[in-house]
Design a protein around this motif. Structure first.
Motif, PDB file in Angstrom:
ATOM      1  N   ALA A   1       0.825  -1.211   0.000  1.00  0.00           N
ATOM      2  CA  ALA A   1       0.000   0.000   0.000  1.00  0.00           C
ATOM      3  C   ALA A   1       0.856   1.255   0.000  1.00  0.00           C
ATOM      4  O   ALA A   1       0.444   2.296  -0.537  1.00  0.00           O
ATOM      5  CB  ALA A   1      -0.937  -0.001   1.209  1.00  0.00           C
TER       6      ALA A   1
ATOM      7  N   LEU B   1      -8.084  -0.960   4.688  1.00  0.00           N
ATOM      8  CA  LEU B   1      -7.861   0.108   3.699  1.00  0.00           C
ATOM      9  C   LEU B   1      -6.571  -0.128   2.913  1.00  0.00           C
ATOM     10  O   LEU B   1      -6.506   0.186   1.715  1.00  0.00           O
ATOM     11  CB  LEU B   1      -7.837   1.461   4.390  1.00  0.00           C
TER      12      LEU B   1
ATOM     13  N   ARG C   1      -6.439  -0.425  -1.167  1.00  0.00           N
ATOM     14  CA  ARG C   1      -5.485   0.362  -1.965  1.00  0.00           C
ATOM     15  C   ARG C   1      -4.695  -0.551  -2.912  1.00  0.00           C
ATOM     16  O   ARG C   1      -4.499  -0.238  -4.095  1.00  0.00           O
ATOM     17  CB  ARG C   1      -4.536   1.083  -1.004  1.00  0.00           C
TER      18      ARG C   1
ATOM     19  N   ALA D   1      -7.058  -2.023  -5.774  1.00  0.00           N
ATOM     20  CA  ALA D   1      -7.403  -1.068  -6.832  1.00  0.00           C
ATOM     21  C   ALA D   1      -6.381  -1.104  -7.963  1.00  0.00           C
ATOM     22  O   ALA D   1      -6.734  -0.916  -9.133  1.00  0.00           O
ATOM     23  CB  ALA D   1      -7.514   0.337  -6.251  1.00  0.00           C
TER      24      ALA D   1
ATOM     25  N   GLY E   1     -13.183   5.998   3.399  1.00  0.00           N
ATOM     26  CA  GLY E   1     -11.916   5.686   2.758  1.00  0.00           C
ATOM     27  C   GLY E   1     -12.098   5.004   1.417  1.00  0.00           C
ATOM     28  O   GLY E   1     -11.377   5.287   0.447  1.00  0.00           O
ATOM     29  N   LEU E   2     -13.066   4.103   1.323  1.00  0.00           N
ATOM     30  CA  LEU E   2     -13.341   3.423   0.055  1.00  0.00           C
ATOM     31  C   LEU E   2     -13.923   4.389  -0.973  1.00  0.00           C
ATOM     32  O   LEU E   2     -13.615   4.293  -2.173  1.00  0.00           O
ATOM     33  CB  LEU E   2     -14.303   2.260   0.292  1.00  0.00           C
TER      34      LEU E   2
ATOM     35  N   ASP F   1     -13.227   7.619  -1.095  1.00  0.00           N
ATOM     36  CA  ASP F   1     -12.080   8.433  -1.533  1.00  0.00           C
ATOM     37  C   ASP F   1     -11.204   7.653  -2.514  1.00  0.00           C
ATOM     38  O   ASP F   1     -10.704   8.211  -3.503  1.00  0.00           O
ATOM     39  CB  ASP F   1     -11.237   8.857  -0.326  1.00  0.00           C
ATOM     40  N   LEU F   2     -11.003   6.365  -2.237  1.00  0.00           N
ATOM     41  CA  LEU F   2     -10.174   5.542  -3.115  1.00  0.00           C
ATOM     42  C   LEU F   2     -10.781   5.443  -4.509  1.00  0.00           C
ATOM     43  O   LEU F   2     -10.083   5.586  -5.520  1.00  0.00           O
ATOM     44  CB  LEU F   2     -10.014   4.146  -2.509  1.00  0.00           C
TER      45      LEU F   2
ATOM     46  N   THR G   1      -8.963   6.708  -7.925  1.00  0.00           N
ATOM     47  CA  THR G   1      -8.441   5.698  -8.855  1.00  0.00           C
ATOM     48  C   THR G   1      -9.416   5.311  -9.958  1.00  0.00           C
ATOM     49  O   THR G   1      -9.004   4.717 -10.955  1.00  0.00           O
ATOM     50  CB  THR G   1      -8.076   4.410  -8.090  1.00  0.00           C
TER      51      THR G   1
END
Length: 369
Positions: free
Chosen positions: A54, A109, A113, A116, A157-158, A160-161, A165
């Motif tokens: 990560a 998280l 990361r 993804a 967090g997911l 935002d990811l 991405t």
């Protein structure tokens, strides 16, 4: 598109070098055994390896290349065991850290990361399975509040990811006997209010069987609660119609590494198989012992493969499948009774391939393999 994989938590590894060695020792052999152009892996990354990946985009690109050149792909990660899943004794340690701890949030998280960047170009999304909040004891309002805060932070967090991405990753909480969330009824009650854009349920079909749940009713319950099935683990549990008559056969499955929760159809429970045998619980029993999908246990024992088949039919019955990620998760090969264990790495690869062949037969022909 449906994706089929096998979970690599069956193989011991605690670092990236060990994970890459698994690909060559097992995964490539499984792919060749199946004559498949591409083989799906449900990758297990221990927490230190997940953190390392990560933090380093170059390492993630390397891992993706290592997968590609071997004809392997990853759309799902198993984020239930945090680390040391092949220690001599795991038992209750697999539930720690739990969702009351920031360590669990950080690990999950990190996995998202990494995933993804591993997703193949044709995958609509990724999935990560995780434990059902915690082992049931201790549990109180303070711990429940801490877990809910971490779930809310996980969803943010997911989100935002995905924005950063363009690769959405969802997390599924996996009901398991003995945990805070044991079954789909508890999932509907205790996971209500989560952000279902990013969070849902991982349905392990051995756990479903041990909880004596019927697949159609369980899926109806999840639908009514608005909880998506993010991932399905294709696993079969051990069953004994008459535990007293099968006691000798059952003792062969008592082993020191993993917990084998045992449940009677009458609602009587034990947290491990040796306890159930010692207490002579009334039967029939289902035991949280993942047995190979293609090989029935020796009589008088059976497996819950009929329930697995019924569950897959229910999951695929609607106009759209209820889930698109299916992962074969038989992590117990090397603790099976000695005569059932693979003799070597090649035999294990053949066994995993045989399981995947059974799984393929249950899914539509266009499944990604």
């Amino acid at each position: 598109m449906l994706h089929l994989s096998y979970c690599t938590n069956v193989h011991p590894a605690e670092d990236l070098a060990g994970i890459l060695a698994q690909f060559d020792t097992y995964a490539v052999a499984v792919r060749r055994e199946l004559a498949a152009d591409v083989l799906g892996l449900g990758l297990w990354l221990p927490a230190p390896a997940a953190a390392e990946l990560a933090a380093d985009a170059g390492l993630r690109r390397r891992l993706r290349r290592e997968l590609d050149v071997r004809g392997l792909e990853v759309v799902t990660l198993n984020g239930f065991p945090h680390r040391a899943f092949h220690a001599p004794v795991v038992k209750h340690a697999v539930y720690h850290p739990d969702w009351t701890s920031r360590q669990r949030l950080t690990y999950t998280l990190d996995l998202a990361r990494v995933l993804a960047d591993l997703l193949p170009d044709g995958a609509a999304r990724g999935s990560v399975s995780t434990l059902p909040l915690a082992w049931r004891l201790p549990w109180d309002h303070a711990r429940a509040d801490a877990a809910r805060r971490h779930l809310d932070e996980l969803a943010r967090g997911l989100d935002d990811l995905a924005a950063a991405t363009g690769r959405p990753v969802r997390v599924g909480f996996e009901p398991e006997p003995g945990c805070v969330v044991e079954n789909t009824a508890q999932a509907a009650a205790l996971l209500s209010g989560i952000d279902t854009r990013w969070l849902g349920v991982c349905l392990d079909l051995a756990h479903l069987a041990v909880a004596w749940e019927e697949p159609a009713a369980a899926l109806d319950r999840l639908r009514a609660a608005g909880l998506p099935v993010v991932k399905v683990q294709l696993s079969a549990a051990l069953e004994a119609a008459d535990p007293a008559a099968a006691a000798e056969a059952l003792r062969a499955y008592v082993e020191p590494r993993f917990l084998h929760q045992t449940r009677s159809s009458l609602g009587v429970a034990a947290d491990d198989l040796d306890q159930a045998l010692g207490e002579r619980l009334p039967g029939p029993w289902r035991v949280h012992y993942h047995v190979p999908l293609h090989a029935a246990p020796a009589a008088p024992l059976t497996s819950t493969m009929p329930l697995l088949r019924a569950a897959v039919r229910e999951l695929l019955a609607g106009p759209e499948p209820a889930c698109d990620h299916f992962d074969v998760e038989t992590y117990t090969w090397d603790v099976l009774p000695p005569e059932q264990r693979p003799r070597d790495a090649a035999a294990l690869a053949r066994g995993i391939a045989a399981e995947l062949a059974v799984a393929r037969s249950l899914l539509p022909a266009e499944v990604s393999r």
